[in-house]
Design a protein around this motif. Structure first.
Motif, PDB file in Angstrom:
ATOM      1  N   SER A  37       0.843  -1.206   0.000  1.00  0.00           N
ATOM      2  CA  SER A  37       0.000   0.000   0.000  1.00  0.00           C
ATOM      3  C   SER A  37       0.876   1.253   0.000  1.00  0.00           C
ATOM      4  O   SER A  37       2.101   1.165   0.090  1.00  0.00           O
ATOM      5  N   MET A  38       0.197   2.402  -0.055  1.00  0.00           N
ATOM      6  CA  MET A  38       0.870   3.692   0.151  1.00  0.00           C
ATOM      7  C   MET A  38      -0.025   4.563   1.017  1.00  0.00           C
ATOM      8  O   MET A  38      -1.221   4.696   0.736  1.00  0.00           O
ATOM      9  N   GLY A  39       0.547   5.139   2.068  1.00  0.00           N
ATOM     10  CA  GLY A  39      -0.235   5.941   3.025  1.00  0.00           C
ATOM     11  C   GLY A  39      -0.572   7.320   2.472  1.00  0.00           C
ATOM     12  O   GLY A  39      -0.104   7.719   1.402  1.00  0.00           O
ATOM     13  N   TRP A  40      -1.382   8.059   3.252  1.00  0.00           N
ATOM     14  CA  TRP A  40      -1.781   9.417   2.859  1.00  0.00           C
ATOM     15  C   TRP A  40      -0.566  10.320   2.725  1.00  0.00           C
ATOM     16  O   TRP A  40       0.282  10.358   3.624  1.00  0.00           O
ATOM     17  N   HIS A  41      -0.475  11.050   1.642  1.00  0.00           N
ATOM     18  CA  HIS A  41       0.612  12.013   1.461  1.00  0.00           C
ATOM     19  C   HIS A  41       0.235  12.944   0.305  1.00  0.00           C
ATOM     20  O   HIS A  41      -0.713  12.675  -0.438  1.00  0.00           O
ATOM     21  N   SER A  42       1.018  14.026   0.152  1.00  0.00           N
ATOM     22  CA  SER A  42       0.939  14.870  -1.058  1.00  0.00           C
ATOM     23  C   SER A  42       2.307  14.816  -1.705  1.00  0.00           C
ATOM     24  O   SER A  42       3.318  14.660  -1.005  1.00  0.00           O
ATOM     25  N   HIS A  76     -11.293  16.378   5.872  1.00  0.00           N
ATOM     26  CA  HIS A  76     -11.068  14.976   5.493  1.00  0.00           C
ATOM     27  C   HIS A  76     -12.349  14.260   5.058  1.00  0.00           C
ATOM     28  O   HIS A  76     -12.286  13.170   4.493  1.00  0.00           O
ATOM     29  N   SER A  77     -13.523  14.888   5.331  1.00  0.00           N
ATOM     30  CA  SER A  77     -14.739  14.211   4.869  1.00  0.00           C
ATOM     31  C   SER A  77     -14.977  14.469   3.376  1.00  0.00           C
ATOM     32  O   SER A  77     -15.804  13.823   2.741  1.00  0.00           O
ATOM     33  N   LEU A  78     -14.219  15.419   2.839  1.00  0.00           N
ATOM     34  CA  LEU A  78     -14.293  15.669   1.394  1.00  0.00           C
ATOM     35  C   LEU A  78     -13.318  14.706   0.722  1.00  0.00           C
ATOM     36  O   LEU A  78     -12.093  14.910   0.771  1.00  0.00           O
ATOM     37  N   LYS A  79     -13.835  13.598   0.195  1.00  0.00           N
ATOM     38  CA  LYS A  79     -12.920  12.604  -0.378  1.00  0.00           C
ATOM     39  C   LYS A  79     -13.472  11.988  -1.654  1.00  0.00           C
ATOM     40  O   LYS A  79     -14.653  12.147  -1.967  1.00  0.00           O
ATOM     41  N   VAL A  88      -7.257   6.813  -3.410  1.00  0.00           N
ATOM     42  CA  VAL A  88      -8.136   7.671  -2.609  1.00  0.00           C
ATOM     43  C   VAL A  88      -7.544   9.070  -2.483  1.00  0.00           C
ATOM     44  O   VAL A  88      -6.322   9.233  -2.405  1.00  0.00           O
ATOM     45  N   LEU A  89      -8.433  10.060  -2.507  1.00  0.00           N
ATOM     46  CA  LEU A  89      -8.020  11.455  -2.353  1.00  0.00           C
ATOM     47  C   LEU A  89      -8.837  12.067  -1.220  1.00  0.00           C
ATOM     48  O   LEU A  89     -10.024  11.748  -1.090  1.00  0.00           O
ATOM     49  N   ARG A  90      -8.205  12.918  -0.422  1.00  0.00           N
ATOM     50  CA  ARG A  90      -8.978  13.658   0.589  1.00  0.00           C
ATOM     51  C   ARG A  90      -8.439  15.077   0.706  1.00  0.00           C
ATOM     52  O   ARG A  90      -7.230  15.318   0.557  1.00  0.00           O
ATOM     53  N   HIS A  91      -9.362  16.026   0.972  1.00  0.00           N
ATOM     54  CA  HIS A  91      -8.974  17.430   1.092  1.00  0.00           C
ATOM     55  C   HIS A  91      -8.245  17.614   2.414  1.00  0.00           C
ATOM     56  O   HIS A  91      -8.655  17.080   3.433  1.00  0.00           O
ATOM     57  N   LEU A 109      -3.105  23.105  -8.257  1.00  0.00           N
ATOM     58  CA  LEU A 109      -3.076  23.213  -6.799  1.00  0.00           C
ATOM     59  C   LEU A 109      -3.340  21.882  -6.103  1.00  0.00           C
ATOM     60  O   LEU A 109      -3.385  21.834  -4.871  1.00  0.00           O
ATOM     61  N   THR A 110      -3.511  20.818  -6.859  1.00  0.00           N
ATOM     62  CA  THR A 110      -3.923  19.535  -6.261  1.00  0.00           C
ATOM     63  C   THR A 110      -3.028  19.143  -5.079  1.00  0.00           C
ATOM     64  O   THR A 110      -3.532  18.770  -4.013  1.00  0.00           O
ATOM     65  N   GLN A 111      -1.706  19.231  -5.260  1.00  0.00           N
ATOM     66  CA  GLN A 111      -0.806  18.747  -4.185  1.00  0.00           C
ATOM     67  C   GLN A 111      -0.805  19.700  -2.981  1.00  0.00           C
ATOM     68  O   GLN A 111      -0.488  19.291  -1.876  1.00  0.00           O
ATOM     69  N   GLN A 112      -1.166  20.981  -3.227  1.00  0.00           N
ATOM     70  CA  GLN A 112      -1.228  21.921  -2.088  1.00  0.00           C
ATOM     71  C   GLN A 112      -2.438  21.650  -1.224  1.00  0.00           C
ATOM     72  O   GLN A 112      -2.415  21.835  -0.017  1.00  0.00           O
ATOM     73  N   HIS A 113      -3.555  21.210  -1.833  1.00  0.00           N
ATOM     74  CA  HIS A 113      -4.811  21.117  -1.095  1.00  0.00           C
ATOM     75  C   HIS A 113      -5.289  19.697  -0.810  1.00  0.00           C
ATOM     76  O   HIS A 113      -6.209  19.518  -0.022  1.00  0.00           O
ATOM     77  N   TRP A 114      -4.723  18.724  -1.484  1.00  0.00           N
ATOM     78  CA  TRP A 114      -5.226  17.350  -1.350  1.00  0.00           C
ATOM     79  C   TRP A 114      -4.111  16.372  -0.990  1.00  0.00           C
ATOM     80  O   TRP A 114      -2.949  16.594  -1.339  1.00  0.00           O
ATOM     81  N   GLN A 115      -4.501  15.315  -0.310  1.00  0.00           N
ATOM     82  CA  GLN A 115      -3.607  14.177  -0.099  1.00  0.00           C
ATOM     83  C   GLN A 115      -4.165  12.995  -0.877  1.00  0.00           C
ATOM     84  O   GLN A 115      -5.367  12.945  -1.156  1.00  0.00           O
TER      85      GLN A 115
END
Ligand SMILES: O=C(O)CCC(=O)C(=O)O
Length: 199
Positions: free
Chosen positions: A113-118, A149-152, A142-145, A168-174
């Protein structure tokens, strides 16, 4: 020809998914070649000061000097192989963007797997373009703001697909790739990037 690209409608993000960017036959052949020829290794990462092994194999390829530091470890690039170079050229003409490096991930089965990150390391610059190619087993991406975090969003990444993350994806999302109990086959993922700081 590949299928129509579809933009994901996510706030503060610019993500485009193209199924079958590589045909199923070519994806199967490419995945076999990359499995055999890339220098796959299980690398450690530093988490809260401790070194732990990553739950997948990786390999880092790029132009001379395109070193990449993530999770506290510096990775020197291996020179592009012919297959990676061919994909890089095709991506550059498809996107109009330049890429000088690629992080290759090999998920051996559903427990890798790969954990949450930007992808927001300084050497990638302020709004990196990440071009991510998937080969083999379909896995849930999976993506989350970051602020909510409920915005996914969940996207199954199919073999031969291309996922582009811009702006801006990497600035605002993981993003991440969770374990799966059911999707147990092998999967290779290639994320092409542009390292701005050549050392
Ligand atoms: O395997 C994937 O699709 C995710 C890869 C990823 O997040 C990364 O390389 O930063």
């Amino acid at each position: 020809m590949f299928d129509e690209p579809a933009a994901l409608h996510l706030p503060d993000a610019h993500v485009i998914y193209t199924p079958h960017w590589i045909s199923p036959q070519d994806a199967a052949a490419l995945s076999g070649t990359l499995r055999r020829t890339l220098h796959w290794q299980q690398q450690p990462v530093r988490i809260f000061g401790k070194l732990v092994m990553q739950p997948r194999l990786t390999a880092w390829y790029g132009d001379a000097g395109a070193a990449y530091t993530y999770s506290g470890l510096r990775h020197e690039p291996l020179p592009f192989t012919p297959e990676l170079q061919q994909l890089r050229l095709r991506l550059e003409s498809h996107t109009g963007q330049r890429f000088n490096s690629v992080l290759c991930n090999l998920y051996r089965n559903g427990t890798d797997s790969m954990g949450w990150h930007s992808d927001n390391e300084p050497e990638l610059g302020p709004d990196p373009v990440i071009a991510s190619i998937s080969l083999g087993q379909t896995r849930r991406f999976v993506l989350r703001h970051k602020n909510n975090h409920s915005l996914k969003h969940t996207l199954p990444l199919e073999t031969g697909s291309l996922l582009l993350m811009h702006g801006l994806t990497q600035q605002h999302w993981q993003h991440g790739l969770p374990r799966s109990l059911t999707a147990n086959g092998e999967r290779i993922n290639l994320t092409f990037r542009l390292i701005h700081t050549i050392t």
